[in-house]
Design a protein around this motif. Structure first.
Motif, PDB file in Angstrom:
ATOM      1  N   ASP A   1      53.776 -38.949  -5.605  1.00  0.00           N
ATOM      2  CA  ASP A   1      54.771 -38.308  -4.750  1.00  0.00           C
ATOM      3  C   ASP A   1      55.547 -39.309  -3.896  1.00  0.00           C
ATOM      4  OD1 ASP A   1      54.088 -35.806  -5.699  1.00  0.00           O
ATOM      5  OD2 ASP A   1      52.603 -35.450  -4.125  1.00  0.00           O
ATOM      6  N   THR A   2      54.912 -40.431  -3.582  1.00  0.00           N
ATOM      7  CA  THR A   2      55.562 -41.424  -2.724  1.00  0.00           C
ATOM      8  C   THR A   2      56.201 -42.550  -3.518  1.00  0.00           C
ATOM      9  OG1 THR A   2      53.508 -42.692  -2.470  1.00  0.00           O
ATOM     10  CG2 THR A   2      53.952 -40.965  -0.847  1.00  0.00           C
ATOM     11  N   GLY A   3      55.592 -42.893  -4.672  1.00  0.00           N
ATOM     12  CA  GLY A   3      56.059 -44.059  -5.399  1.00  0.00           C
ATOM     13  C   GLY A   3      55.693 -45.324  -4.646  1.00  0.00           C
ATOM     14  N   GLY A   4      56.109 -46.462  -5.168  1.00  0.00           N
ATOM     15  CA  GLY A   4      55.840 -47.727  -4.492  1.00  0.00           C
ATOM     16  C   GLY A   4      55.022 -48.675  -5.347  1.00  0.00           C
ATOM     17  N   ASN A   5      54.537 -49.735  -4.716  1.00  0.00           N
ATOM     18  CA  ASN A   5      53.800 -50.794  -5.399  1.00  0.00           C
ATOM     19  C   ASN A   5      52.323 -50.734  -5.028  1.00  0.00           C
ATOM     20  OD1 ASN A   5      56.275 -52.153  -6.459  1.00  0.00           O
ATOM     21  ND2 ASN A   5      56.659 -52.497  -4.281  1.00  0.00           N
ATOM     22  N   ILE A   6      51.471 -50.827  -6.045  1.00  0.00           N
ATOM     23  CA  ILE A   6      50.028 -50.746  -5.851  1.00  0.00           C
ATOM     24  C   ILE A   6      49.391 -52.017  -6.393  1.00  0.00           C
ATOM     25  CG2 ILE A   6      47.945 -49.379  -6.237  1.00  0.00           C
ATOM     26  CD1 ILE A   6      50.121 -47.714  -4.971  1.00  0.00           C
ATOM     27  N   ALA A   7      48.532 -52.638  -5.619  1.00  0.00           N
ATOM     28  CA  ALA A   7      47.756 -53.794  -6.085  1.00  0.00           C
ATOM     29  C   ALA A   7      46.427 -53.300  -6.637  1.00  0.00           C
ATOM     30  CB  ALA A   7      47.519 -54.780  -4.943  1.00  0.00           C
ATOM     31  N   VAL A   8      46.090 -53.748  -7.853  1.00  0.00           N
ATOM     32  CA  VAL A   8      44.832 -53.349  -8.490  1.00  0.00           C
ATOM     33  C   VAL A   8      44.086 -54.619  -8.899  1.00  0.00           C
ATOM     34  CG1 VAL A   8      43.736 -51.996 -10.301  1.00  0.00           C
ATOM     35  CG2 VAL A   8      45.955 -51.262  -9.381  1.00  0.00           C
ATOM     36  N   PHE A   9      43.003 -54.914  -8.203  1.00  0.00           N
ATOM     37  CA  PHE A   9      42.228 -56.130  -8.452  1.00  0.00           C
ATOM     38  C   PHE A   9      41.087 -55.817  -9.417  1.00  0.00           C
ATOM     39  CE2 PHE A   9      44.313 -56.705  -4.396  1.00  0.00           C
ATOM     40  CZ  PHE A   9      44.756 -58.021  -4.439  1.00  0.00           C
ATOM     41  N   SER A  10      41.035 -56.564 -10.524  1.00  0.00           N
ATOM     42  CA  SER A  10      40.042 -56.243 -11.542  1.00  0.00           C
ATOM     43  C   SER A  10      39.625 -57.505 -12.296  1.00  0.00           C
ATOM     44  CB  SER A  10      40.598 -55.163 -12.484  1.00  0.00           C
ATOM     45  OG  SER A  10      39.622 -54.698 -13.383  1.00  0.00           O
ATOM     46  N   HIS A  11      39.381 -57.379 -13.599  1.00  0.00           N
ATOM     47  CA  HIS A  11      38.759 -58.429 -14.399  1.00  0.00           C
ATOM     48  C   HIS A  11      39.538 -58.703 -15.678  1.00  0.00           C
ATOM     49  CE1 HIS A  11      34.913 -57.861 -12.068  1.00  0.00           C
ATOM     50  NE2 HIS A  11      35.424 -56.653 -11.942  1.00  0.00           N
TER      51      HIS A  11
ATOM     52  N   MET B   1      60.936 -34.648 -10.244  1.00  0.00           N
ATOM     53  CA  MET B   1      60.637 -35.917 -10.927  1.00  0.00           C
ATOM     54  C   MET B   1      59.833 -36.813 -10.000  1.00  0.00           C
ATOM     55  SD  MET B   1      63.287 -38.619 -12.722  1.00  0.00           S
ATOM     56  CE  MET B   1      64.060 -39.067 -11.169  1.00  0.00           C
ATOM     57  N   ASP B   2      58.749 -37.413 -10.541  1.00  0.00           N
ATOM     58  CA  ASP B   2      57.921 -38.301  -9.741  1.00  0.00           C
ATOM     59  C   ASP B   2      58.670 -39.585  -9.411  1.00  0.00           C
ATOM     60  OD1 ASP B   2      55.907 -36.470  -9.961  1.00  0.00           O
ATOM     61  OD2 ASP B   2      54.972 -37.441 -11.692  1.00  0.00           O
ATOM     62  N   ASN B   3      58.299 -40.192  -8.285  1.00  0.00           N
ATOM     63  CA  ASN B   3      58.885 -41.466  -7.906  1.00  0.00           C
ATOM     64  C   ASN B   3      58.244 -42.598  -8.709  1.00  0.00           C
ATOM     65  OD1 ASN B   3      60.702 -40.731  -5.610  1.00  0.00           O
ATOM     66  ND2 ASN B   3      58.803 -39.930  -4.773  1.00  0.00           N
ATOM     67  N   GLU B   4      58.991 -43.681  -8.892  1.00  0.00           N
ATOM     68  CA  GLU B   4      58.491 -44.805  -9.675  1.00  0.00           C
ATOM     69  C   GLU B   4      57.332 -45.505  -8.968  1.00  0.00           C
ATOM     70  OE1 GLU B   4      61.452 -47.604 -10.778  1.00  0.00           O
ATOM     71  OE2 GLU B   4      62.639 -46.172 -11.937  1.00  0.00           O
ATOM     72  N   LEU B   5      56.326 -45.857  -9.765  1.00  0.00           N
ATOM     73  CA  LEU B   5      55.192 -46.651  -9.283  1.00  0.00           C
ATOM     74  C   LEU B   5      55.124 -47.950 -10.078  1.00  0.00           C
ATOM     75  CD1 LEU B   5      52.176 -44.157  -8.999  1.00  0.00           C
ATOM     76  CD2 LEU B   5      53.095 -45.542  -7.140  1.00  0.00           C
ATOM     77  N   ARG B   6      54.732 -49.002  -9.408  1.00  0.00           N
ATOM     78  CA  ARG B   6      54.419 -50.246 -10.125  1.00  0.00           C
ATOM     79  C   ARG B   6      53.011 -50.654  -9.763  1.00  0.00           C
ATOM     80  NH1 ARG B   6      59.905 -51.140 -10.104  1.00  0.00           N
ATOM     81  NH2 ARG B   6      60.718 -51.897 -12.104  1.00  0.00           N
ATOM     82  N   LEU B   7      52.212 -50.830 -10.803  1.00  0.00           N
ATOM     83  CA  LEU B   7      50.826 -51.240 -10.619  1.00  0.00           C
ATOM     84  C   LEU B   7      50.712 -52.721 -10.965  1.00  0.00           C
ATOM     85  CD1 LEU B   7      48.998 -48.240 -12.351  1.00  0.00           C
ATOM     86  CD2 LEU B   7      49.808 -48.435  -9.991  1.00  0.00           C
ATOM     87  N   TYR B   8      50.274 -53.507  -9.996  1.00  0.00           N
ATOM     88  CA  TYR B   8      50.098 -54.946 -10.183  1.00  0.00           C
ATOM     89  C   TYR B   8      48.610 -55.228 -10.400  1.00  0.00           C
ATOM     90  CZ  TYR B   8      54.889 -55.764  -8.546  1.00  0.00           C
ATOM     91  OH  TYR B   8      56.268 -55.777  -8.418  1.00  0.00           O
TER      92      TYR B   8
END
Length: 212
Positions: free
Chosen positions: A146-156, A1-8
């Motif tokens: 595979d690692t999971g974690g929090n990702i910052a995504v800067f967009s429009h 099972m993949d680890n949880e990701l949160r995309l901000y």
């Protein structure tokens, strides 16, 4: 099972064209002083979120927002042109008042979302926008599943807004103010929208900056 990701997903700060109320897609304009403050503020509001990576559109207004928001964090920023704003073609850099006066019917038809395949002259359709956005997001998820974690995504604003609209399968289009944050949880192969156009990170961060 993949680890949880949160995309901000973070919209860029206020720009000169935002102030002038010009249509700003692929064209660019610099952050205003307020836009820089917004970027620093949202960064302060997100200070307790341990980001493991950051991605950004290759538009300068977004790259500058990311720089001010990330501050001294030791995170490599990855540029991805697929996270750019929608290409508004013939309307690029035009005053919104002039567009409404001269081409109001075209603009209304485009943002009615009744035909997501339609496009402005020299521009792109909402379907094309969503396809490239989804491709970028899929690659981000694959790179960190595979690692999971929090990702910052800067967009429009329109890019993020239409992604949220599609995920929520909603009729309305969520307006994203400058440096508002939308959050997607990626869990067990599903994308779950947790926040949409949340201004609290920016606003609380501004308060904390003023106290320092």
């Amino acid at each position: 099972m993949d680890n949880e990701l949160r995309l901000y997903f973070i919209r860029h700060g206020e720009t000169q064209y935002n102030i002038e109320k010009r249509m700003q897609g692929f064209c660019d304009s610099p952050l205003t002083e307020n836009g820089i403050l917004q970027a620093k503020s949202v960064g302060a509001g997100l200070v307790d979120i341990p980001f493991i990576a950051a991605y950004a559109s290759d538009s300068q207004r977004v790259l500058d927002t990311a720089k001010f928001a990330l501050g001294t964090r030791n995170i490599q920023l990855t540029k991805d042109a697929r996270l750019k704003e929608m290409n508004f073609g013939m309307f690029e850099a035009m005053l919104q008042a002039d567009i409404i006066a001269e081409h109001g019917d075209i603009l209304e038809r485009l943002f009615s979302f009744k035909d997501v395949e339609s496009k402005l002259q020299d521009g792109e359709s909402f379907t094309e926008l969503l396809n490239r956005t989804n491709a970028a997001v899929a690659d981000i998820i694959a790179a960190h599943k595979d690692t999971g974690g929090n990702i910052a995504v800067f967009s429009h604003g329109v890019t993020i807004g239409f992604l949220m609209k599609s995920l929520l399968n909603s009729e309305g289009f969520p307006h994203h103010d400058n440096c508002c944050v939308s959050v997607i949880l990626v869990k067990d192969g599903q994308m779950i929208v947790e926040k949409v156009a949340d201004a609290s990170f920016r606003d609380s961060g501004k308060v904390s900056l003023s106290i320092e």
